[in-house]
Write a protein that holds these residues in place. Structure first.
Motif, PDB file in Angstrom:
ATOM      1  N   ASN A 161       1.007  -1.073  -0.008  1.00  8.94           N
ATOM      2  CA  ASN A 161      -0.378  -0.161   0.057  1.00  8.94           C
ATOM      3  C   ASN A 161       0.842   0.586   0.177  1.00  8.94           C
ATOM      4  OD1 ASN A 161      -1.989   2.541   0.758  1.00  8.94           O
ATOM      5  ND2 ASN A 161      -2.795   0.984   1.453  1.00  8.94           N
ATOM      6  N   GLN A 162       0.904   1.841  -1.092  1.00  8.93           N
ATOM      7  CA  GLN A 162       2.120   3.120  -1.668  1.00  8.93           C
ATOM      8  C   GLN A 162       1.258   4.437  -0.856  1.00  8.93           C
ATOM      9  OE1 GLN A 162       4.922   3.488  -2.748  1.00  8.93           O
ATOM     10  NE2 GLN A 162       4.330   0.384  -2.527  1.00  8.93           N
ATOM     11  N   LYS A 163       0.656   4.057  -0.031  1.00 10.52           N
ATOM     12  CA  LYS A 163      -0.176   5.843   0.730  1.00 10.52           C
ATOM     13  C   LYS A 163       0.119   5.359   1.839  1.00 10.52           C
ATOM     14  CE  LYS A 163      -4.195   6.532  -2.253  1.00 10.52           C
ATOM     15  NZ  LYS A 163      -5.422   6.999  -3.014  1.00 10.52           N
ATOM     16  N   ILE A 164       0.625   4.591   2.607  1.00 13.78           N
ATOM     17  CA  ILE A 164       1.278   4.455   3.741  1.00 13.78           C
ATOM     18  C   ILE A 164       2.768   4.747   4.376  1.00 13.78           C
ATOM     19  CG2 ILE A 164       1.513   2.824   6.105  1.00 13.78           C
ATOM     20  CD1 ILE A 164      -0.877   0.531   4.901  1.00 13.78           C
ATOM     21  N   ASN A 165       2.843   5.363   4.742  1.00 13.07           N
ATOM     22  CA  ASN A 165       4.605   6.141   4.853  1.00 13.07           C
ATOM     23  C   ASN A 165       4.938   5.164   6.122  1.00 13.07           C
ATOM     24  OD1 ASN A 165       4.258   8.432   2.666  1.00 13.07           O
ATOM     25  ND2 ASN A 165       2.445   9.462   4.718  1.00 13.07           N
ATOM     26  N   SER A 166       4.044   5.356   7.281  1.00 12.97           N
ATOM     27  CA  SER A 166       5.333   4.348   8.340  1.00 12.97           C
ATOM     28  C   SER A 166       4.352   4.359   9.295  1.00 12.97           C
ATOM     29  CB  SER A 166       6.455   5.561   9.181  1.00 12.97           C
ATOM     30  OG  SER A 166       5.289   6.794   9.799  1.00 12.97           O
ATOM     31  N   ALA A 167       4.891   3.325  10.296  1.00 10.00           N
ATOM     32  CA  ALA A 167       3.416   2.223  11.323  1.00 10.00           C
ATOM     33  C   ALA A 167       3.403   2.237  12.175  1.00 10.00           C
ATOM     34  CB  ALA A 167       2.494   1.703  10.272  1.00 10.00           C
ATOM     35  N   TYR A 168       2.860   2.334  13.126  1.00 10.71           N
ATOM     36  CA  TYR A 168       3.382   2.154  15.040  1.00 10.71           C
ATOM     37  C   TYR A 168       2.802   1.451  15.690  1.00 10.71           C
ATOM     38  CZ  TYR A 168       6.207   6.393  14.341  1.00 10.71           C
ATOM     39  OH  TYR A 168       6.377   7.298  14.337  1.00 10.71           O
ATOM     40  N   LEU A 169       3.405   0.110  16.162  1.00 11.00           N
ATOM     41  CA  LEU A 169       2.933  -1.185  16.578  1.00 11.00           C
ATOM     42  C   LEU A 169       3.148  -0.702  18.549  1.00 11.00           C
ATOM     43  CD1 LEU A 169       0.802  -3.478  16.887  1.00 11.00           C
ATOM     44  CD2 LEU A 169       2.591  -4.787  17.142  1.00 11.00           C
ATOM     45  N   LEU A 170       1.931  -0.325  18.818  1.00 16.35           N
ATOM     46  CA  LEU A 170       2.460  -0.116  20.615  1.00 16.35           C
ATOM     47  C   LEU A 170       0.964  -0.956  21.594  1.00 16.35           C
ATOM     48  CD1 LEU A 170       2.047   3.920  20.968  1.00 16.35           C
ATOM     49  CD2 LEU A 170       3.753   2.281  20.545  1.00 16.35           C
ATOM     50  N   GLN A 171       1.234  -0.820  22.499  1.00 18.25           N
ATOM     51  CA  GLN A 171       0.736  -1.789  23.090  1.00 18.25           C
ATOM     52  C   GLN A 171      -0.353  -0.893  24.854  1.00 18.25           C
ATOM     53  OE1 GLN A 171       1.145  -5.938  25.487  1.00 18.25           O
ATOM     54  NE2 GLN A 171       2.083  -4.612  26.984  1.00 18.25           N
ATOM     55  N   SER A 180      -4.086  -4.462  25.065  1.00 16.88           N
ATOM     56  CA  SER A 180      -4.640  -4.929  23.452  1.00 16.88           C
ATOM     57  C   SER A 180      -3.767  -4.390  22.796  1.00 16.88           C
ATOM     58  CB  SER A 180      -6.224  -4.054  23.083  1.00 16.88           C
ATOM     59  OG  SER A 180      -6.299  -2.591  23.436  1.00 16.88           O
ATOM     60  N   LEU A 181      -3.905  -4.344  21.921  1.00 16.28           N
ATOM     61  CA  LEU A 181      -2.449  -3.509  20.164  1.00 16.28           C
ATOM     62  C   LEU A 181      -3.423  -2.478  19.503  1.00 16.28           C
ATOM     63  CD1 LEU A 181      -0.694  -6.851  18.879  1.00 16.28           C
ATOM     64  CD2 LEU A 181      -0.206  -4.937  20.982  1.00 16.28           C
ATOM     65  N   LEU A 182      -2.076  -1.837  19.808  1.00 11.29           N
ATOM     66  CA  LEU A 182      -2.833  -0.492  19.300  1.00 11.29           C
ATOM     67  C   LEU A 182      -1.730  -0.194  17.885  1.00 11.29           C
ATOM     68  CD1 LEU A 182      -4.526   1.905  19.058  1.00 11.29           C
ATOM     69  CD2 LEU A 182      -3.269   3.127  20.124  1.00 11.29           C
ATOM     70  N   LEU A 183      -2.360  -0.167  16.615  1.00 15.47           N
ATOM     71  CA  LEU A 183      -1.600  -0.489  15.377  1.00 15.47           C
ATOM     72  C   LEU A 183      -1.839   1.540  14.952  1.00 15.47           C
ATOM     73  CD1 LEU A 183       0.285  -1.367  13.080  1.00 15.47           C
ATOM     74  CD2 LEU A 183      -1.748  -1.489  12.195  1.00 15.47           C
ATOM     75  N   ILE A 184      -0.884   2.815  15.130  1.00 16.01           N
ATOM     76  CA  ILE A 184      -1.399   3.729  14.163  1.00 16.01           C
ATOM     77  C   ILE A 184      -0.484   4.080  12.909  1.00 16.01           C
ATOM     78  CG2 ILE A 184      -0.750   6.431  14.861  1.00 16.01           C
ATOM     79  CD1 ILE A 184      -0.261   3.495  17.578  1.00 16.01           C
ATOM     80  N   VAL A 185      -0.934   4.732  12.004  1.00 15.26           N
ATOM     81  CA  VAL A 185      -0.728   4.519  10.488  1.00 15.26           C
ATOM     82  C   VAL A 185      -0.613   5.555  10.043  1.00 15.26           C
ATOM     83  CG1 VAL A 185      -1.148   3.542   8.729  1.00 15.26           C
ATOM     84  CG2 VAL A 185      -1.565   2.478  10.019  1.00 15.26           C
ATOM     85  N   ASP A 186      -0.039   6.348   9.570  1.00 16.88           N
ATOM     86  CA  ASP A 186       0.744   7.530   9.149  1.00 16.88           C
ATOM     87  C   ASP A 186       0.290   7.612   7.094  1.00 16.88           C
ATOM     88  OD1 ASP A 186       1.688   9.700   7.828  1.00 16.88           O
ATOM     89  OD2 ASP A 186       3.554   9.656   7.738  1.00 16.88           O
ATOM     90  N   PHE A 187      -1.107   7.997   7.149  1.00 20.47           N
ATOM     91  CA  PHE A 187      -1.558   7.199   6.023  1.00 20.47           C
ATOM     92  C   PHE A 187      -2.180   9.122   5.251  1.00 20.47           C
ATOM     93  CE2 PHE A 187      -5.449   6.699   2.810  1.00 20.47           C
ATOM     94  CZ  PHE A 187      -4.896   5.685   3.181  1.00 20.47           C
ATOM     95  N   ASN A 188      -1.241   8.361   4.077  1.00 20.93           N
ATOM     96  CA  ASN A 188      -1.581   9.359   2.663  1.00 20.93           C
ATOM     97  C   ASN A 188      -3.035   9.369   1.874  1.00 20.93           C
ATOM     98  OD1 ASN A 188      -1.433  11.769   1.271  1.00 20.93           O
ATOM     99  ND2 ASN A 188       0.386  10.714  -0.069  1.00 20.93           N
ATOM    100  N   GLY A 189      -4.566  10.119   2.033  1.00 21.12           N
ATOM    101  CA  GLY A 189      -5.088   9.471   1.603  1.00 21.12           C
ATOM    102  C   GLY A 189      -6.727  10.107   2.203  1.00 21.12           C
ATOM    103  N   GLY A 190      -8.162   9.998   1.930  1.00 24.15           N
ATOM    104  CA  GLY A 190      -9.072  10.633   2.476  1.00 24.15           C
ATOM    105  C   GLY A 190      -9.465   9.486   3.403  1.00 24.15           C
ATOM    106  N   GLU A 191     -10.706  10.057   4.139  1.00 23.99           N
ATOM    107  CA  GLU A 191     -10.984   8.268   5.515  1.00 23.99           C
ATOM    108  C   GLU A 191     -11.348   7.481   4.156  1.00 23.99           C
ATOM    109  OE1 GLU A 191     -13.018   7.283   8.724  1.00 23.99           O
ATOM    110  OE2 GLU A 191     -11.715   8.497   8.036  1.00 23.99           O
TER     111      GLU A 191
END
Length: 235
Positions: A161-171, A180-191
């Motif tokens: 997915n070229q719209k994803i710049n970076s991602a963090y996986l936290l707890q 629980s796990l929380l995925l935070i995504v730096d995303f280049n696109g609309g909702e």
């Protein structure tokens, strides 16, 4: 059918804003409107005041609750049959989703706006509501014992997915509700693109891990990822 007149002009306006441009301001405005909205849900009424929930499926067979902002949008539902319409709020939707694990989320005005709020986003709002009510503090940090298979699944999808710049996986650790796990995504696109990404991501995970997905484009996300190393950075 409910006699109560339901209109959600504010929510529709916020959906339009968020669909056109996904950013921190628009996302927060949508959630604020969504939390206080009353929406129409078609149901099958049974005896003793019980109901059967009506679901609709996407092309992949995923089930969603069809909810409507007003009678005009409800009238577009041609297969409603003998169903009755009840007025539900976010709290009601949370109860339904917690009781039925097959429901992937809700589809707001599925025959016009078709704005999807994924299950994990609704559960995240539930957690937020519970935390506000209880005053419970969250402990957020790096996860323990993340399986290599889960990490491989995530990175494999991110690379496609070229719209994803970076991602963090936290707890997230909650005193009363565990980890629980929380995925935070730096995303280049609309909702709309973001919601499709969440759905695709869920389909690509082959492990039993449960996690919530949120955008990096909020003050909350930026605060909890500060100083953390992402599990993925686009090359």
């Amino acid at each position: 059918m409910t006699a109560e007149k339901i209109e959600n002009n504010e929510l529709l306006y916020k959906i339009d804003l968020l669909s056109k441009e996904h950013n921190e301001c628009n996302q927060n405005l949508f959630y604020q409107a969504f939390k206080k909205s009353k929406l129409l849900l078609p149901v099958i009424l049974k005896e003793e005041n019980s109901i059967n929930i009506i679901k609709i499926s996407d092309e992949r067979g995923n089930d969603y609750l069809p909810v409507f902002t007003d009678l005009e949008n409800l009238s577009l539902y041609e297969d409603i049959g003998d169903a009755q319409v009840v007025v539900f709020t976010l709290t009601d939707f949370i109860q339904i989703i917690n009781a039925d694990s097959s429901i992937k989320g809700i589809a707001i005005n599925p025959f016009s706006n078709n704005f999807i709020v994924q299950r994990k986003n609704i559960r995240f709002l539930e957690e937020e509501m519970l935390n506000i009510k209880s005053g419970e503090e969250l402990s957020i940090g790096l996860p323990e014992n993340v399986s290599q298979l889960l990490e491989d699944n995530l990175i494999k999808y991110f690379e496609k997915n070229q719209k994803i710049n970076s991602a963090y996986l936290l707890q997230i650790v909650r005193r009363k509700r565990g980890k629980s796990l929380l995925l935070i995504v730096d995303f280049n696109g609309g909702e709309g693109d973001f919601q499709r990404m969440v759905g695709e991501l869920e389909m690509s995970i082959t492990t039993e891990d449960m996690f919530e997905v949120i955008s990096l484009d909020t003050d909350f996300s930026k605060e909890i990822t500060e100083g953390k190393t992402p599990i993925y950075n686009k090359q």
